[in-house]
Design a protein around this motif. Sequence first.
Motif, PDB file in Angstrom:
ATOM      1  N   GLY A   9       0.822  -1.207   0.000  1.00  7.78           N
ATOM      2  CA  GLY A   9       0.000   0.000   0.000  1.00  7.78           C
ATOM      3  C   GLY A   9       0.854   1.254   0.000  1.00  7.78           C
ATOM      4  O   GLY A   9       1.966   1.264   0.525  1.00  7.78           O
ATOM      5  N   TYR A  10       0.332   2.305  -0.593  1.00  4.98           N
ATOM      6  CA  TYR A  10       1.009   3.606  -0.616  1.00  4.98           C
ATOM      7  C   TYR A  10      -0.032   4.682  -0.895  1.00  4.98           C
ATOM      8  O   TYR A  10      -1.120   4.383  -1.416  1.00  4.98           O
ATOM      9  CB  TYR A  10       2.115   3.635  -1.686  1.00  4.98           C
ATOM     10  CG  TYR A  10       1.639   3.279  -3.084  1.00  4.98           C
ATOM     11  CD1 TYR A  10       1.093   4.243  -3.937  1.00  4.98           C
ATOM     12  CD2 TYR A  10       1.723   1.969  -3.554  1.00  4.98           C
ATOM     13  CE1 TYR A  10       0.649   3.917  -5.209  1.00  4.98           C
ATOM     14  CE2 TYR A  10       1.276   1.620  -4.817  1.00  4.98           C
ATOM     15  CZ  TYR A  10       0.744   2.609  -5.641  1.00  4.98           C
ATOM     16  OH  TYR A  10       0.298   2.278  -6.901  1.00  4.98           O
ATOM     17  N   SER A  53       2.203  -1.035   4.388  1.00  8.38           N
ATOM     18  CA  SER A  53       2.862   0.151   3.840  1.00  8.38           C
ATOM     19  C   SER A  53       4.204   0.337   4.537  1.00  8.38           C
ATOM     20  O   SER A  53       4.511  -0.361   5.508  1.00  8.38           O
ATOM     21  CB  SER A  53       1.987   1.392   4.054  1.00  8.38           C
ATOM     22  OG  SER A  53       1.784   1.625   5.442  1.00  8.38           O
ATOM     23  N   VAL A  59      -3.526   3.768   4.495  1.00  5.16           N
ATOM     24  CA  VAL A  59      -3.256   3.978   3.074  1.00  5.16           C
ATOM     25  C   VAL A  59      -4.453   4.680   2.446  1.00  5.16           C
ATOM     26  O   VAL A  59      -5.567   4.140   2.443  1.00  5.16           O
ATOM     27  CB  VAL A  59      -2.989   2.638   2.370  1.00  5.16           C
ATOM     28  CG1 VAL A  59      -2.866   2.846   0.869  1.00  5.16           C
ATOM     29  CG2 VAL A  59      -1.731   1.981   2.926  1.00  5.16           C
ATOM     30  N   ALA A  69      -3.399  -0.404   7.458  1.00  2.00           N
ATOM     31  CA  ALA A  69      -2.265  -1.169   6.937  1.00  2.00           C
ATOM     32  C   ALA A  69      -1.279  -1.509   8.038  1.00  2.00           C
ATOM     33  O   ALA A  69      -1.123  -0.773   9.017  1.00  2.00           O
ATOM     34  CB  ALA A  69      -1.550  -0.379   5.837  1.00  2.00           C
ATOM     35  N   SER A  71       2.873  -2.524   8.897  1.00  2.00           N
ATOM     36  CA  SER A  71       4.165  -2.047   8.423  1.00  2.00           C
ATOM     37  C   SER A  71       4.870  -3.167   7.659  1.00  2.00           C
ATOM     38  O   SER A  71       4.858  -4.330   8.088  1.00  2.00           O
ATOM     39  CB  SER A  71       5.039  -1.602   9.589  1.00  2.00           C
ATOM     40  OG  SER A  71       6.357  -1.324   9.152  1.00  2.00           O
ATOM     41  N   ALA A  93       5.451   6.685  -5.224  1.00  6.39           N
ATOM     42  CA  ALA A  93       5.813   5.425  -4.563  1.00  6.39           C
ATOM     43  C   ALA A  93       7.125   4.879  -5.101  1.00  6.39           C
ATOM     44  O   ALA A  93       7.980   4.407  -4.336  1.00  6.39           O
ATOM     45  CB  ALA A  93       4.693   4.398  -4.745  1.00  6.39           C
ATOM     46  N   LEU A  99      10.700   1.727   0.018  1.00  3.96           N
ATOM     47  CA  LEU A  99       9.849   0.741  -0.643  1.00  3.96           C
ATOM     48  C   LEU A  99      10.637  -0.038  -1.689  1.00  3.96           C
ATOM     49  O   LEU A  99      10.555  -1.279  -1.761  1.00  3.96           O
ATOM     50  CB  LEU A  99       8.645   1.425  -1.291  1.00  3.96           C
ATOM     51  CG  LEU A  99       7.737   0.538  -2.154  1.00  3.96           C
ATOM     52  CD1 LEU A  99       7.204  -0.631  -1.338  1.00  3.96           C
ATOM     53  CD2 LEU A  99       6.598   1.351  -2.753  1.00  3.96           C
TER      54      LEU A  99
END
Length: 325
Positions: A9-10, A53, A59, A69, A71, A93, A99
């Motif tokens: 997720g972002y 995320s 998110v 979300a 971690s 992202a 990420l």
Amino acid sequence: MKKNVVIVGYPGVQALDVVGPFDVLSGATLRLDVDAARTGRAATGGYSITLASIDGGAVSAGRGLEFAAASLSDVAEPIDTVIIPGGYGMDAARGTSELICWLRRSSARRVVTVCTGSFIAAQAGLLDGCTATTHWAWAGRMADEFPAVDVDPDPIFVRSSERVWTSAGVSAGIDLCLALVEDDYGTRVAQTVARGLVLSLRRSGGQTQFAPPVWMPRARRAPIRDVQHLIESNPGAAHSVASLAGHAGMSARHFTRLFTGEVGESPGVYVERIRTGAARRQLTETEDTVSVIAARCGFGSAESLRRNFVRRVGVSPDQYRKTFA
């Protein structure tokens, strides 16, 4: 043991890119749990799904919709499948080093992308040397930015290897995840999930049928531009290379060389593309028979139009009309 699946997720993620795969995989898990209960066996198959995320914060998918979300650093190992969704926040992202580093370090058995999530995977180098797809509207940009990736803009999804799977835009992530379920637990389970979602297990054709006809660039030379206009204004005319060259005031050989150099494809291919676009419009905007449309657009016969449609669009004229009229 359930397969551990992580959906990345972002901020700015596409909601359906998250929810579609989640519903398919959770639906398969429920089906397997029910089957196990009926036979008195312990439920072991299916998926344990986590949306995660970088910082574990909520998110946002935009317009007030948010997903809770975990971690990424807290996700339990081993990870079977990482799903990377697309969305308008994709560019930000893929510029997030944490990420990208997490994706590069991941030892997941499978990496799956939905829509423009392919850009994030490509940024991490996960698609290098692979054939991949993405949303048709973004395929050109992806090919330009990642020359190490063989971008195919037509398939609904592509399984490039045992590890790398990519899908086209938005709802195509559902098609891909149905294929994952079929690969993991067989056709019966995947078909049951598809029926529950009121979907076909395998969608006919590729995403070319959903894309609008490609606008072709205008040539720099006025005679070539005039020929383009001639073809587009009357696709059904007998546009032989000789007649088009005569209209441009050139020899056939010189005309073909100039046209191909300035437009990017030969006169014959261009004529076929314009005729196909005209037929697509008439199939959706009129009730004329396929034979009438074929003659009007320069294909001569319904069978000639059908062969061209299957080759260029991926489905028959009748199927295209049923879908888009």
